[in-house]
Design an enzyme around this catalytic site. Sequence first.
Site, short mmCIF file in Angstrom:
data_model
loop_
_atom_site.label_atom_id
_atom_site.label_comp_id
_atom_site.label_asym_id
_atom_site.label_seq_id
_atom_site.Cartn_x
_atom_site.Cartn_y
_atom_site.Cartn_z
CD GLU A 170 5.86 -9.05 4.32
OE1 GLU A 170 6.31 -8.63 3.32
OE2 GLU A 170 5.19 -10.08 4.30
CG ASP A 171 2.96 -6.26 6.80
OD1 ASP A 171 3.97 -6.38 6.15
OD2 ASP A 171 1.80 -6.67 6.29
#
Length: 757
Positions: free
Chosen positions: A93-94
Amino acid sequence: MTDEKLTQEQADEKLIDDAFQELLDRYLESRHRKKVEIITKAFNFARQAHKGVRRRSGEPYILHPIAVARIACCEIGLGSTSICAALLHDVVEDTDYTVEDIENLFGSKIAQIVDGLTKISGGIFGDRASAQAENFKKLLLTMNDDIRVILIKIADRLHNMRTLGSMLPSKQYKIAGETLYIYAPLANRLGLNRIKTELEDLSFKYEHPEAYQEIENKLKATQAERETVFEEFTAPIRAQLNKMGLPYRILARIKSPYSIWNKMQNKHITFEEIYDILAVRIIFTPRNEEEELNDCFNIYVAISKIYKPHPDRLRDWVSHPKANGYQALHVTLMSNKGQWIEVQIRSERMNDVAEQGFAAHWKYKEGGGSEDEGELSKWLKTIKEILDDPQPDALDFLDTIKLNLFASEIFVFTPKGEIKTMPQNATALDFAFSIHTFLGSHCIGAKVNHKLVPLSHKLQSGDQVEILTSKSQKVQPSWINFATTAKAKAKISSILKRERKEFQMQGEDMLSDFFKKEGLEYNEQNIQKLCTLHNLKSADELTYKIGQKSIILGDLERNELKEKPATASWKKYISFAFGSSKSKQPQQAEQAAQPLNIDKKKIVKLTPDELQKHYIIADCCKPIPGDDVLGYIDDNNRIIIHKRQCPIAAQLKSSFGNRLLAVQWEIGKALNFPVNVYIKGIDGIGVLNEVTQIISQQLNVNIHKLNIESNDGIFEGRIQLLVHDVDDVNTICSNLKKLEHINKVTRIENFDDEITD
């Protein structure tokens, strides 16, 4: 400067190394196979991916995945696959890495779990309710693939709650509200009792800091007294258990602050009136596995010879475990001091399951596979059935699922003697739907223990239930009010929606024919005129009523459409559910609809002037100054003020977290607010006079509305007062409690609220 930076970096590196080493040490103490190599590889990969990134609190980001992995390992009891997935859960996600990269490095199982966690990231909830329902669906569907996804998600949420202090207040409400609404019930459903309690307490601490602190202080102040009671109560029990020769330990279980507060709110009682703060837990090691159940009952028999048991309070979850796997024997005994004390009897195995839930007896083998998940798969199947129903309304959907998260069970029998587990408070209608949708939708009544009962009849444990059907029976809209299970509610609303759609289509045809016949155009303006005429909110409602034949198109509609348009442009505002009076609403709505320039990051001050111009007090919970509140920006850009514990606010926190505002009262004593107070006591001559004297003369408070009823020497009263703030209410309540004849005084939200003792 460079030296300083270097020492900061070195300090960070040491912090990270120590945290990871501690995780490894704890993992090596567990009973899992020791796959240290893959865990170290996952840690190094995540450390590299998150390098240089910090959390809002200022600490290196990688400490968060390590903490989540530690919770998964130590507090939920998961193994290396889950620890790796927890370490990697934010990487996709990051950062720029993909699920494919993780699969290539760590294999498909870990990648699948990380993928599941990525899909449900950002809380369960996106910006809009529908997105949030979609996300929640994803979450529950991933549970079907691999329950570890949700277990790691719960670990992630627990760490976020433990570090919530560094967040903005409005974010705190969103996250705390979402936690109480979804994650605590999920943890409960999976049997993670300790985590459920901590999530509830942390949410409570951020939503109601003062109430939390007050309960903590009272618990501390009464601790010594509880310890004395515990020692005196358990001394004879210990002597008896020593004679039996079973290894055992006895613990005191103290009710959590959230449970105490919840009971105070629901039962309208004070801290001092809660008698079950202390419970006793006996945890024993059985002689052997086969004797476990017998040992439980032997202990029960032994202790009930010392203290008298309460006849209605024996709970046998040993023979019939709860759906989340919980097993124990609960008995309530009368102590020598005249106080009921609950005793919970569990074996060490039962205690593990109670604390760690299903994870305690899921030994993940290579290639997945798990044992003892009969009850859980039943629950997942129910959820799957609800998910298969096309587009359930987001909030209804969440509520429906929640129904089944916190339910206690009862056991009922079919006419053939098969046992069925149903949630507590389930009705005959729920039972019908639990067997088959056809049976549910055509049932006209039921026989419970061979006696005829209506569909709304609440079932008790041990009932034998036979459902009576008729082919001509159709699902009734009123059924939704007494269906209590997720499955029944979902099926009923799905059938009603389908029927409603059919009526709407018929209504559209009838309306179109009417317009043609009258030579009118079928356009939005004309439809709006008819909606206004019949006081309806939407075109859908209009076509439904026409299709249902509760509106017959004729002269009235013809005149309305061929006359000049109505002048009252603000009519639509009147039906809005908030605000204090009809006359004030249009003006309030007109003003409040102006776009407000508000910085969501700051705490908004509620001053008398602002409150009258821009804010609306929610009608559902009627907050007054001094209540813990939050603001919600609605679709018309108006700000509605809700109590933080209001059920509507709980839904808003979970679904529209980005529209919440942290607000603070700064009203002083400038405005009056209506508040309802309930009183109960022993009837006598002059009681009412004493009550009104205290309120009106001593405290100089205006009585707005009063209702007193007396029955068999007991009176109940409801009084609506105009007060400035919560302090006024507290003063009134404490002064009324001093009256000789009065034994209960409490604030209620609505004038007609039922109060149960």
